[in-house]
Scaffold this active site. Structure first.
Site, short mmCIF file in Angstrom:
data_model
loop_
_atom_site.label_atom_id
_atom_site.label_comp_id
_atom_site.label_asym_id
_atom_site.label_seq_id
_atom_site.Cartn_x
_atom_site.Cartn_y
_atom_site.Cartn_z
N LYS A 211 0.51 -1.49 0.26
CA LYS A 211 -0.15 0.02 0.60
C LYS A 211 0.73 1.23 -0.24
O LYS A 211 1.89 1.14 1.03
CB LYS A 211 -0.80 0.01 1.48
CG LYS A 211 -1.76 1.10 1.47
CD LYS A 211 -3.22 0.92 0.60
CE LYS A 211 -3.86 1.88 0.37
NZ LYS A 211 -4.17 3.14 -0.53
N LYS B 254 5.76 2.33 8.49
CA LYS B 254 4.13 3.30 9.21
C LYS B 254 3.00 2.26 9.30
O LYS B 254 2.39 1.96 10.52
CB LYS B 254 3.95 4.78 7.69
CG LYS B 254 2.95 5.38 8.88
CD LYS B 254 2.20 5.89 7.41
CE LYS B 254 3.29 7.02 7.09
NZ LYS B 254 3.27 8.23 6.10
N LYS C 275 4.92 2.29 -2.98
CA LYS C 275 5.11 3.80 -3.38
C LYS C 275 4.73 3.32 -5.28
O LYS C 275 6.19 2.95 -4.97
CB LYS C 275 5.93 4.34 -2.95
CG LYS C 275 6.05 5.58 -2.70
CD LYS C 275 5.03 6.24 -1.48
CE LYS C 275 4.26 7.19 -1.80
NZ LYS C 275 4.00 8.08 -0.32
N THR D 284 -5.38 13.33 6.69
CA THR D 284 -4.11 13.11 7.47
C THR D 284 -3.47 14.35 7.95
O THR D 284 -3.07 14.26 9.05
CB THR D 284 -2.75 13.18 6.01
OG1 THR D 284 -3.16 12.06 5.13
CG2 THR D 284 -1.30 13.31 5.87
N ASN E 165 -2.81 20.57 0.98
CA ASN E 165 -3.88 19.50 1.77
C ASN E 165 -3.29 19.51 3.54
O ASN E 165 -4.34 19.74 3.90
CB ASN E 165 -4.36 18.36 0.60
CG ASN E 165 -4.88 17.01 1.15
OD1 ASN E 165 -5.30 17.39 2.48
ND2 ASN E 165 -4.59 15.92 1.03
N SER F 238 -7.27 4.72 4.38
CA SER F 238 -7.56 4.84 2.98
C SER F 238 -7.85 3.40 3.50
O SER F 238 -8.14 2.47 2.89
CB SER F 238 -6.15 4.20 2.34
OG SER F 238 -5.29 5.32 2.08
P1 NAD Z 1 0.37 19.74 -1.62
O1 NAD Z 1 0.97 19.26 -2.76
O2 NAD Z 1 -1.30 19.61 -1.54
O3 NAD Z 1 0.98 20.43 -0.60
C1 NAD Z 1 1.94 21.16 -0.12
C2 NAD Z 1 1.99 22.46 0.03
O4 NAD Z 1 3.53 22.49 -0.26
C3 NAD Z 1 1.59 23.65 -1.03
O5 NAD Z 1 1.02 24.81 -0.07
C4 NAD Z 1 3.53 23.94 -1.59
O6 NAD Z 1 3.24 25.34 -1.77
C5 NAD Z 1 4.09 24.04 -0.51
N1 NAD Z 1 5.22 24.17 -0.91
C6 NAD Z 1 6.43 23.45 -1.91
N2 NAD Z 1 7.64 23.82 -1.76
C7 NAD Z 1 7.16 24.23 -0.65
C8 NAD Z 1 8.89 25.70 -0.07
N3 NAD Z 1 10.03 24.77 -0.55
N4 NAD Z 1 8.28 26.10 0.96
C9 NAD Z 1 6.99 25.98 1.55
N5 NAD Z 1 6.22 25.58 1.35
C10 NAD Z 1 6.12 24.67 0.16
O7 NAD Z 1 0.95 18.55 -0.86
P2 NAD Z 1 0.15 17.58 0.26
O8 NAD Z 1 -1.02 16.63 0.30
O9 NAD Z 1 -0.16 18.73 0.82
O10 NAD Z 1 1.36 16.96 1.02
C11 NAD Z 1 2.07 17.17 2.30
C12 NAD Z 1 3.59 16.35 2.29
O11 NAD Z 1 2.79 15.72 3.42
C13 NAD Z 1 4.73 15.63 0.75
O12 NAD Z 1 5.79 15.44 1.19
C14 NAD Z 1 3.97 14.44 1.19
O13 NAD Z 1 4.35 13.62 0.87
C15 NAD Z 1 3.42 14.36 2.82
N6 NAD Z 1 2.26 13.35 3.12
C16 NAD Z 1 0.83 13.78 2.71
C17 NAD Z 1 -0.02 13.02 2.78
C18 NAD Z 1 -1.23 12.92 1.95
O14 NAD Z 1 -2.17 12.30 2.26
N7 NAD Z 1 -1.78 14.54 1.43
C19 NAD Z 1 0.07 11.55 3.50
C20 NAD Z 1 1.66 11.41 3.68
C21 NAD Z 1 2.54 12.14 3.52
#
Ligand code: NAD
Length: 459
Positions: free
Chosen positions: A80, A104, A116, A201, A252, A392
Protein backbone atom coordinates in the site's frame (compact mmCIF):
# COMPACT_ATOMS: atom_id res chain seq x y z
CA UNK A 1 16.62 2.10 0.22
CA UNK A 2 17.99 5.29 1.80
CA UNK A 3 20.94 5.18 4.18
CA UNK A 4 18.74 6.90 6.77
CA UNK A 5 16.13 4.13 6.73
CA UNK A 6 18.71 1.34 6.75
CA UNK A 7 20.56 2.97 9.65
CA UNK A 8 17.48 3.36 11.81
CA UNK A 9 16.29 -0.18 11.06
CA UNK A 10 19.76 -1.48 11.99
CA UNK A 11 19.76 0.53 15.24
CA UNK A 12 16.30 -0.77 16.14
CA UNK A 13 17.36 -4.36 15.49
CA UNK A 14 20.52 -3.83 17.57
CA UNK A 15 18.35 -2.64 20.47
CA UNK A 16 15.98 -5.61 20.07
CA UNK A 17 18.87 -8.07 19.81
CA UNK A 18 19.90 -7.10 23.37
CA UNK A 19 16.36 -7.69 24.67
CA UNK A 20 16.19 -11.39 25.70
CA UNK A 21 12.41 -11.26 25.96
CA UNK A 22 12.11 -10.52 22.25
CA UNK A 23 12.17 -13.62 20.01
CA UNK A 24 13.43 -15.76 22.93
CA UNK A 25 13.40 -18.89 20.70
CA UNK A 26 16.62 -17.63 19.12
CA UNK A 27 19.77 -17.88 21.20
CA UNK A 28 23.52 -17.64 20.58
CA UNK A 29 24.63 -18.08 16.97
CA UNK A 30 21.06 -18.75 15.82
CA UNK A 31 20.04 -15.35 17.25
CA UNK A 32 22.90 -13.62 15.40
CA UNK A 33 21.86 -15.30 12.16
CA UNK A 34 18.16 -14.47 12.62
CA UNK A 35 18.91 -10.80 13.25
CA UNK A 36 21.23 -10.53 10.25
CA UNK A 37 18.45 -12.11 8.13
CA UNK A 38 16.06 -9.50 9.48
CA UNK A 39 18.23 -6.59 8.41
CA UNK A 40 18.51 -7.93 4.88
CA UNK A 41 14.76 -8.64 4.68
CA UNK A 42 13.73 -5.21 5.96
CA UNK A 43 16.31 -3.11 4.15
CA UNK A 44 15.61 -4.53 0.68
CA UNK A 45 12.42 -4.16 -1.37
CA UNK A 46 10.70 -7.34 -2.54
CA UNK A 47 10.15 -5.95 -6.06
CA UNK A 48 11.13 -2.88 -8.04
CA UNK A 49 9.01 -2.41 -11.16
CA UNK A 50 10.13 0.18 -13.66
CA UNK A 51 8.67 1.01 -17.07
CA UNK A 52 8.96 3.79 -19.59
CA UNK A 53 5.36 4.68 -20.41
CA UNK A 54 4.79 5.50 -24.08
CA UNK A 55 2.69 8.66 -24.18
CA UNK A 56 1.50 10.26 -27.43
CA UNK A 57 1.07 13.99 -26.74
CA UNK A 58 -1.64 16.19 -28.24
CA UNK A 59 0.95 17.97 -30.43
CA UNK A 60 1.71 14.67 -32.16
CA UNK A 61 5.02 14.02 -30.36
CA UNK A 62 5.50 10.68 -28.59
CA UNK A 63 7.39 10.73 -25.27
CA UNK A 64 8.54 8.05 -22.85
CA UNK A 65 8.10 8.81 -19.15
CA UNK A 66 9.84 6.77 -16.40
CA UNK A 67 7.32 5.16 -14.05
CA UNK A 68 7.87 3.07 -10.91
CA UNK A 69 6.07 0.80 -8.53
CA UNK A 70 8.19 -0.42 -5.65
CA UNK A 71 6.81 -3.19 -3.43
CA UNK A 72 8.88 -3.15 -0.29
CA UNK A 73 7.34 -5.71 2.04
CA UNK A 74 3.98 -7.49 2.27
CA UNK A 75 4.40 -9.28 5.59
CA UNK A 76 1.44 -7.41 7.14
CA UNK A 77 -0.84 -7.42 4.08
CA UNK A 78 -1.13 -6.19 0.47
CA UNK A 79 1.37 -3.51 -0.53
CA UNK A 80 0.00 0.00 0.00
CA UNK A 81 1.30 3.44 -0.86
CA UNK A 82 0.82 6.52 -3.00
CA UNK A 83 1.71 7.36 -6.58
CA UNK A 84 3.73 10.56 -6.87
CA UNK A 85 3.89 12.72 -10.01
CA UNK A 86 7.00 14.88 -9.70
CA UNK A 87 10.13 15.56 -11.73
CA UNK A 88 12.39 14.42 -8.87
CA UNK A 89 10.87 10.90 -8.77
CA UNK A 90 13.54 8.20 -9.08
CA UNK A 91 14.06 4.61 -8.01
CA UNK A 92 15.87 5.46 -4.76
CA UNK A 93 13.25 7.96 -3.63
CA UNK A 94 10.34 5.62 -4.41
CA UNK A 95 12.11 2.70 -2.68
CA UNK A 96 12.76 4.77 0.42
CA UNK A 97 9.16 5.94 0.59
CA UNK A 98 7.94 2.35 0.09
CA UNK A 99 9.99 1.18 3.08
CA UNK A 100 8.58 4.02 5.16
CA UNK A 101 5.08 2.72 4.35
CA UNK A 102 6.00 -0.78 5.59
CA UNK A 103 7.19 0.68 8.89
CA UNK A 104 4.25 3.10 9.19
CA UNK A 105 1.58 0.46 8.57
CA UNK A 106 3.16 -1.99 10.99
CA UNK A 107 3.46 0.74 13.65
CA UNK A 108 -0.26 1.49 13.47
CA UNK A 109 -1.34 -2.14 13.06
CA UNK A 110 -2.87 -1.36 9.67
CA UNK A 111 -2.97 -4.70 7.83
CA UNK A 112 -1.07 -3.49 4.77
CA UNK A 113 2.49 -3.82 3.60
CA UNK A 114 4.58 -1.02 2.13
CA UNK A 115 4.64 0.14 -1.47
CA UNK A 116 5.06 3.35 -3.41
CA UNK A 117 4.83 4.50 -7.00
CA UNK A 118 5.79 7.48 -9.03
CA UNK A 119 6.11 8.98 -12.46
CA UNK A 120 8.96 11.31 -13.20
CA UNK A 121 7.02 14.23 -14.71
CA UNK A 122 5.94 17.73 -13.80
CA UNK A 123 2.16 17.34 -14.11
CA UNK A 124 1.88 21.05 -14.94
CA UNK A 125 3.64 20.35 -18.28
CA UNK A 126 0.77 18.14 -19.47
CA UNK A 127 -2.84 18.81 -20.48
CA UNK A 128 -5.71 17.16 -18.62
CA UNK A 129 -6.22 14.76 -21.51
CA UNK A 130 -2.53 13.81 -21.50
CA UNK A 131 -2.56 13.27 -17.73
CA UNK A 132 -5.60 11.04 -18.12
CA UNK A 133 -3.67 9.00 -20.69
CA UNK A 134 -0.60 8.83 -18.40
CA UNK A 135 -2.80 7.48 -15.58
CA UNK A 136 -4.31 4.84 -17.88
CA UNK A 137 -0.85 3.82 -19.11
CA UNK A 138 0.40 3.50 -15.53
CA UNK A 139 -2.37 1.00 -14.81
CA UNK A 140 -1.85 -0.86 -18.09
CA UNK A 141 1.89 -1.26 -17.51
CA UNK A 142 1.57 -2.32 -13.86
CA UNK A 143 -1.76 -4.15 -14.07
CA UNK A 144 -0.23 -7.55 -13.29
CA UNK A 145 1.24 -6.43 -9.99
CA UNK A 146 -1.52 -4.19 -8.57
CA UNK A 147 -5.04 -5.02 -7.36
CA UNK A 148 -7.21 -4.99 -4.22
CA UNK A 149 -5.39 -7.95 -2.66
CA UNK A 150 -1.95 -7.30 -4.14
CA UNK A 151 -1.00 -3.64 -4.13
CA UNK A 152 -3.33 -0.68 -3.61
CA UNK A 153 -2.07 2.72 -4.80
CA UNK A 154 -3.32 6.08 -3.44
CA UNK A 155 -2.66 9.77 -4.13
CA UNK A 156 0.64 11.39 -3.22
CA UNK A 157 2.37 14.64 -4.17
CA UNK A 158 1.13 15.74 -7.60
CA UNK A 159 -1.85 13.37 -7.65
CA UNK A 160 -5.32 13.59 -6.13
CA UNK A 161 -8.74 11.93 -6.17
CA UNK A 162 -9.03 12.76 -9.88
CA UNK A 163 -6.05 10.59 -10.84
CA UNK A 164 -7.25 7.74 -8.59
CA UNK A 165 -10.70 7.89 -10.23
CA UNK A 166 -9.07 7.62 -13.66
CA UNK A 167 -6.77 4.80 -12.59
CA UNK A 168 -9.56 2.77 -11.00
CA UNK A 169 -11.67 3.18 -14.18
CA UNK A 170 -8.79 1.75 -16.24
CA UNK A 171 -8.28 -1.11 -13.77
CA UNK A 172 -12.00 -1.95 -14.11
CA UNK A 173 -11.74 -1.85 -17.93
CA UNK A 174 -8.76 -4.17 -18.08
CA UNK A 175 -10.07 -6.63 -15.46
CA UNK A 176 -13.78 -7.17 -16.23
CA UNK A 177 -15.74 -9.06 -13.60
CA UNK A 178 -13.09 -8.63 -10.91
CA UNK A 179 -13.90 -6.56 -7.77
CA UNK A 180 -12.34 -3.17 -8.40
CA UNK A 181 -13.54 -0.75 -5.69
CA UNK A 182 -10.66 -1.69 -3.41
CA UNK A 183 -8.02 -1.35 -6.15
CA UNK A 184 -7.22 2.31 -5.40
CA UNK A 185 -7.91 4.55 -2.41
CA UNK A 186 -8.17 8.32 -2.14
CA UNK A 187 -10.86 8.32 -4.86
CA UNK A 188 -13.59 10.94 -5.00
CA UNK A 189 -16.47 10.34 -2.61
CA UNK A 190 -18.97 9.83 -5.46
CA UNK A 191 -16.68 7.16 -6.91
CA UNK A 192 -16.40 4.83 -3.88
CA UNK A 193 -14.07 7.18 -2.05
CA UNK A 194 -14.40 7.76 1.68
CA UNK A 195 -15.81 10.79 3.41
CA UNK A 196 -13.04 12.37 5.45
CA UNK A 197 -10.17 10.92 3.39
CA UNK A 198 -9.01 14.30 2.04
CA UNK A 199 -8.75 15.77 5.54
CA UNK A 200 -7.44 12.60 7.21
CA UNK A 201 -3.69 13.25 7.09
CA UNK A 202 -3.90 16.87 8.32
CA UNK A 203 -6.35 15.91 11.08
CA UNK A 204 -4.09 13.07 12.19
CA UNK A 205 -1.00 15.30 12.10
CA UNK A 206 -2.60 17.83 14.43
CA UNK A 207 -4.08 15.07 16.59
CA UNK A 208 -0.57 13.72 17.26
CA UNK A 209 0.41 16.98 18.98
CA UNK A 210 -2.92 17.45 20.73
CA UNK A 211 -2.87 13.91 22.07
CA UNK A 212 0.70 14.16 23.30
CA UNK A 213 0.19 17.44 25.16
CA UNK A 214 -3.42 17.38 26.21
CA UNK A 215 -4.68 13.82 26.51
CA UNK A 216 -1.44 12.17 27.51
CA UNK A 217 0.64 14.67 29.47
CA UNK A 218 -2.23 16.48 31.10
CA UNK A 219 -3.71 13.25 32.42
CA UNK A 220 -0.77 10.90 32.86
CA UNK A 221 2.30 13.02 33.55
CA UNK A 222 2.46 11.90 37.20
CA UNK A 223 3.27 8.35 36.05
CA UNK A 224 6.58 9.66 34.67
CA UNK A 225 7.60 11.91 37.57
CA UNK A 226 10.90 10.11 37.98
CA UNK A 227 11.67 9.98 34.25
CA UNK A 228 15.06 11.34 33.27
CA UNK A 229 13.99 11.44 29.62
CA UNK A 230 14.98 14.86 28.28
CA UNK A 231 12.18 14.86 25.69
CA UNK A 232 9.62 14.34 28.47
CA UNK A 233 11.02 17.38 30.24
CA UNK A 234 10.75 19.48 27.07
CA UNK A 235 7.15 18.41 26.39
CA UNK A 236 6.14 19.00 30.01
CA UNK A 237 6.77 22.73 29.59
CA UNK A 238 3.92 23.00 27.10
CA UNK A 239 0.96 20.90 28.25
CA UNK A 240 -0.87 23.65 30.15
CA UNK A 241 0.11 26.92 28.59
CA UNK A 242 -0.73 28.86 25.41
CA UNK A 243 1.01 27.40 22.41
CA UNK A 244 2.30 29.32 19.40
CA UNK A 245 2.21 27.32 16.17
CA UNK A 246 3.70 27.58 12.67
CA UNK A 247 2.84 25.38 9.68
CA UNK A 248 5.16 25.02 6.67
CA UNK A 249 3.12 24.16 3.56
CA UNK A 250 -0.50 25.15 3.03
CA UNK A 251 -1.70 22.36 0.72
CA UNK A 252 -3.90 19.42 1.61
CA UNK A 253 -2.02 18.48 4.78
CA UNK A 254 -0.84 21.93 5.95
CA UNK A 255 -4.13 23.78 5.49
CA UNK A 256 -6.10 21.11 7.37
CA UNK A 257 -3.48 21.01 10.14
CA UNK A 258 -3.63 24.81 10.45
CA UNK A 259 -7.46 24.76 10.61
CA UNK A 260 -7.39 22.05 13.28
CA UNK A 261 -4.99 24.16 15.35
CA UNK A 262 -7.06 27.30 14.74
CA UNK A 263 -10.27 25.59 15.93
CA UNK A 264 -8.73 23.48 18.72
CA UNK A 265 -10.85 23.25 21.88
CA UNK A 266 -8.30 21.20 23.79
CA UNK A 267 -5.20 23.38 23.72
CA UNK A 268 -4.85 27.16 23.86
CA UNK A 269 -3.29 27.50 20.40
CA UNK A 270 -2.45 30.44 18.17
CA UNK A 271 -1.31 29.86 14.57
CA UNK A 272 1.16 32.71 14.15
CA UNK A 273 2.70 31.65 10.84
CA UNK A 274 1.97 29.63 7.71
CA UNK A 275 3.96 29.33 4.49
CA UNK A 276 3.88 27.89 1.00
CA UNK A 277 6.22 27.64 -1.99
CA UNK A 278 6.21 31.46 -2.35
CA UNK A 279 5.99 33.11 1.02
CA UNK A 280 5.82 33.02 4.83
CA UNK A 281 2.96 34.93 6.49
CA UNK A 282 3.37 36.04 10.10
CA UNK A 283 1.20 37.66 12.78
CA UNK A 284 2.26 37.34 16.40
CA UNK A 285 -1.38 37.74 17.51
CA UNK A 286 -2.52 34.87 15.29
CA UNK A 287 -3.44 34.58 11.61
CA UNK A 288 -6.98 34.37 10.24
CA UNK A 289 -6.66 30.82 8.92
CA UNK A 290 -10.24 30.48 7.53
CA UNK A 291 -9.73 33.67 5.46
CA UNK A 292 -6.38 32.37 4.16
CA UNK A 293 -7.97 29.04 3.27
CA UNK A 294 -10.72 30.82 1.30
CA UNK A 295 -8.04 32.81 -0.50
CA UNK A 296 -6.00 29.68 -1.30
CA UNK A 297 -9.11 27.89 -2.58
CA UNK A 298 -9.69 30.77 -5.01
CA UNK A 299 -6.02 31.02 -6.07
CA UNK A 300 -4.91 27.48 -7.07
CA UNK A 301 -3.90 26.72 -3.47
CA UNK A 302 -1.54 29.70 -3.10
CA UNK A 303 -1.29 32.11 -0.16
CA UNK A 304 -1.39 35.89 -0.76
CA UNK A 305 1.99 37.31 -1.77
CA UNK A 306 1.39 41.09 -1.86
CA UNK A 307 0.34 43.77 0.66
CA UNK A 308 -2.56 44.55 -1.65
CA UNK A 309 -3.90 40.99 -1.57
CA UNK A 310 -3.59 40.92 2.23
CA UNK A 311 -5.39 44.27 2.49
CA UNK A 312 -8.18 43.15 0.13
CA UNK A 313 -8.60 40.03 2.22
CA UNK A 314 -9.17 42.18 5.29
CA UNK A 315 -6.57 40.39 7.41
CA UNK A 316 -3.40 41.43 9.13
CA UNK A 317 -0.18 39.60 8.26
CA UNK A 318 3.47 40.39 7.61
CA UNK A 319 4.99 39.03 4.39
CA UNK A 320 8.30 37.30 4.96
CA UNK A 321 10.70 35.19 2.91
CA UNK A 322 9.52 31.67 2.17
CA UNK A 323 12.01 29.89 4.44
CA UNK A 324 11.74 32.30 7.38
CA UNK A 325 9.12 30.05 8.94
CA UNK A 326 11.78 27.45 9.73
CA UNK A 327 13.65 29.72 12.16
CA UNK A 328 10.73 31.42 13.89
CA UNK A 329 10.48 31.58 17.66
CA UNK A 330 7.45 29.29 18.02
CA UNK A 331 6.56 26.47 20.38
CA UNK A 332 5.50 23.95 17.74
CA UNK A 333 6.49 23.82 14.08
CA UNK A 334 4.63 21.54 11.67
CA UNK A 335 6.22 20.41 8.39
CA UNK A 336 3.72 19.85 5.59
CA UNK A 337 5.66 20.63 2.42
CA UNK A 338 8.73 18.66 1.35
CA UNK A 339 11.41 16.24 2.50
CA UNK A 340 14.82 17.42 3.75
CA UNK A 341 13.81 20.99 4.68
CA UNK A 342 15.76 20.84 7.96
CA UNK A 343 19.31 19.78 7.26
CA UNK A 344 22.84 20.30 8.54
CA UNK A 345 22.97 23.78 6.97
CA UNK A 346 19.96 25.25 8.79
CA UNK A 347 19.37 23.02 11.82
CA UNK A 348 21.11 25.52 14.12
CA UNK A 349 18.44 28.12 13.22
CA UNK A 350 15.51 26.01 14.47
CA UNK A 351 13.96 27.60 17.59
CA UNK A 352 10.81 25.50 18.02
CA UNK A 353 10.77 23.00 20.90
CA UNK A 354 8.34 20.57 19.27
CA UNK A 355 8.55 19.56 15.60
CA UNK A 356 5.81 17.57 13.90
CA UNK A 357 6.53 15.75 10.64
CA UNK A 358 3.43 15.98 8.44
CA UNK A 359 5.62 15.63 5.35
CA UNK A 360 7.73 12.50 4.86
CA UNK A 361 11.35 12.86 6.05
CA UNK A 362 11.44 16.67 6.41
CA UNK A 363 14.45 16.36 8.77
CA UNK A 364 17.68 14.79 7.52
CA UNK A 365 19.60 12.23 9.59
CA UNK A 366 22.33 14.71 10.58
CA UNK A 367 19.81 17.34 11.64
CA UNK A 368 17.74 14.76 13.50
CA UNK A 369 20.74 13.77 15.64
CA UNK A 370 21.55 17.41 16.49
CA UNK A 371 17.95 18.20 17.46
CA UNK A 372 17.70 15.03 19.57
CA UNK A 373 20.85 16.07 21.41
CA UNK A 374 19.14 19.36 22.28
CA UNK A 375 16.05 17.56 23.62
CA UNK A 376 13.78 18.87 20.84
CA UNK A 377 10.67 16.68 20.68
CA UNK A 378 10.11 15.35 17.16
CA UNK A 379 6.84 13.59 16.39
CA UNK A 380 8.06 11.50 13.45
CA UNK A 381 6.38 11.08 10.06
CA UNK A 382 5.54 7.40 10.61
CA UNK A 383 3.54 8.39 13.69
CA UNK A 384 2.17 11.81 12.76
CA UNK A 385 1.15 11.49 9.11
CA UNK A 386 -0.46 8.04 9.12
CA UNK A 387 -4.00 9.48 8.99
CA UNK A 388 -4.10 9.10 5.21
CA UNK A 389 -3.32 5.39 5.22
CA UNK A 390 -5.54 4.70 8.25
CA UNK A 391 -8.52 6.21 6.43
CA UNK A 392 -7.41 4.54 3.18
CA UNK A 393 -7.77 1.24 5.02
CA UNK A 394 -11.29 2.26 5.97
CA UNK A 395 -11.97 3.23 2.32
CA UNK A 396 -10.63 -0.14 1.16
CA UNK A 397 -12.96 -1.93 3.60
CA UNK A 398 -15.93 0.21 2.51
CA UNK A 399 -15.09 -0.58 -1.15
CA UNK A 400 -14.98 -4.31 -0.52
CA UNK A 401 -18.25 -4.32 1.41
CA UNK A 402 -19.91 -1.66 -0.82
CA UNK A 403 -20.94 0.32 2.24
CA UNK A 404 -20.36 3.89 3.37
CA UNK A 405 -19.31 5.35 6.70
CA UNK A 406 -20.28 8.86 7.77
CA UNK A 407 -17.55 11.48 8.20
CA UNK A 408 -18.00 11.22 12.00
CA UNK A 409 -17.45 7.44 11.84
CA UNK A 410 -14.34 7.89 9.71
CA UNK A 411 -12.86 10.57 12.00
CA UNK A 412 -13.55 8.32 14.98
CA UNK A 413 -11.75 5.40 13.30
CA UNK A 414 -8.80 7.73 12.60
CA UNK A 415 -8.49 9.19 16.10
CA UNK A 416 -9.07 5.81 17.81
CA UNK A 417 -6.28 4.25 15.76
CA UNK A 418 -3.85 7.11 16.38
CA UNK A 419 -4.71 7.03 20.09
CA UNK A 420 -4.12 3.26 20.24
CA UNK A 421 -0.65 3.69 18.68
CA UNK A 422 0.29 6.65 20.87
CA UNK A 423 -0.83 4.83 24.01
CA UNK A 424 1.49 2.00 22.98
CA UNK A 425 4.59 4.08 22.21
CA UNK A 426 4.40 7.11 24.53
CA UNK A 427 4.71 5.40 27.93
CA UNK A 428 7.85 3.61 26.79
CA UNK A 429 9.16 6.71 25.09
CA UNK A 430 9.01 8.67 28.31
CA UNK A 431 10.53 5.79 30.23
CA UNK A 432 13.45 4.94 27.93
CA UNK A 433 16.44 6.83 26.52
CA UNK A 434 15.38 6.73 22.87
CA UNK A 435 13.94 9.54 20.78
CA UNK A 436 10.33 9.05 19.72
CA UNK A 437 11.32 8.15 16.14
CA UNK A 438 13.54 5.33 17.37
CA UNK A 439 10.87 4.16 19.75
CA UNK A 440 8.29 4.04 16.93
CA UNK A 441 10.68 2.08 14.70
CA UNK A 442 11.35 -0.41 17.48
CA UNK A 443 7.60 -0.99 17.97
CA UNK A 444 6.99 -1.38 14.27
CA UNK A 445 9.95 -3.67 13.69
CA UNK A 446 8.92 -5.83 16.65
CA UNK A 447 5.55 -6.45 14.97
CA UNK A 448 7.14 -7.20 11.60
CA UNK A 449 9.78 -9.52 13.07
CA UNK A 450 7.25 -11.37 15.19
CA UNK A 451 5.14 -12.02 12.09
CA UNK A 452 8.18 -13.11 10.06
CA UNK A 453 9.13 -15.50 12.86
CA UNK A 454 5.61 -16.97 13.16
CA UNK A 455 5.58 -17.58 9.42
CA UNK A 456 8.95 -19.34 9.52
CA UNK A 457 10.66 -16.72 7.35
CA UNK A 458 13.80 -16.47 9.48
CA UNK A 459 15.23 -19.88 8.53
P1 NAD B 1 0.22 19.57 -1.50
O1 NAD B 1 0.85 19.52 -2.84
O2 NAD B 1 -1.25 19.66 -1.38
O3 NAD B 1 0.83 20.82 -0.66
C1 NAD B 1 2.19 21.09 -0.57
C2 NAD B 1 2.36 22.49 0.03
O4 NAD B 1 3.74 22.74 0.23
C3 NAD B 1 1.85 23.61 -0.88
O5 NAD B 1 1.26 24.61 -0.07
C4 NAD B 1 3.12 24.14 -1.51
O6 NAD B 1 3.01 25.53 -1.89
C5 NAD B 1 4.07 24.00 -0.33
N1 NAD B 1 5.47 24.01 -0.72
C6 NAD B 1 6.08 23.45 -1.80
N2 NAD B 1 7.37 23.73 -1.78
C7 NAD B 1 7.60 24.48 -0.67
C8 NAD B 1 8.75 25.08 -0.09
N3 NAD B 1 9.94 24.97 -0.68
N4 NAD B 1 8.60 25.77 1.07
C9 NAD B 1 7.38 25.89 1.66
N5 NAD B 1 6.27 25.34 1.16
C10 NAD B 1 6.39 24.65 0.00
O7 NAD B 1 0.80 18.29 -0.74
P2 NAD B 1 0.16 17.57 0.54
O8 NAD B 1 -0.73 16.48 0.09
O9 NAD B 1 -0.33 18.60 1.49
O10 NAD B 1 1.46 16.87 1.13
C11 NAD B 1 2.43 17.60 1.87
C12 NAD B 1 3.50 16.63 2.34
O11 NAD B 1 2.92 15.63 3.17
C13 NAD B 1 4.21 15.88 1.20
O12 NAD B 1 5.55 15.74 1.57
C14 NAD B 1 3.52 14.52 1.21
O13 NAD B 1 4.35 13.50 0.72
C15 NAD B 1 3.24 14.34 2.68
N6 NAD B 1 2.11 13.43 2.95
C16 NAD B 1 0.90 13.67 2.41
C17 NAD B 1 -0.15 12.81 2.69
C18 NAD B 1 -1.53 13.07 2.13
O14 NAD B 1 -2.45 12.30 2.46
N7 NAD B 1 -1.74 14.11 1.36
C19 NAD B 1 0.05 11.68 3.50
C20 NAD B 1 1.32 11.47 4.07
C21 NAD B 1 2.35 12.37 3.78
Amino acid sequence: MSDKATKIIQESLDALMQDDTFLPDYEGQERETAFSSLISILSTPNHVHKSFLRVPLQNGEVVRVPAYRVQHNDTMGPYKGGVRFHESVNEDEVSSLASLMTIKNALHDVPFGGGKGGISINPKDFSKKELNLICKKYVQYFNDVIGPDKDIPAPDAGTSAREMDWMMAEYKNINPGIPYRGSFTGKSVKNSGSLGRREATGKGVYFSLRYLLHDFLKNRRDEFQTSENKFFKTALEFYDRPLSIAVQGFGNVGSVTAMQAYNCDYLDTKVISVSDHNVTLYNEDGLDIPALLDFANDHHGDLPTTEEEIHDLGISAELRDRDDILSLEVDALFFAALGGVINKDNVQDVRASILIEGANSPITTEADAILAEQGVVIIPDILANAGGVIVSYSEWLQGRETLYYSEEQVTKILFDKMKETMDRVLPEFFGDPYALRQNCYIHSIMSLCTMLHIRGKLY
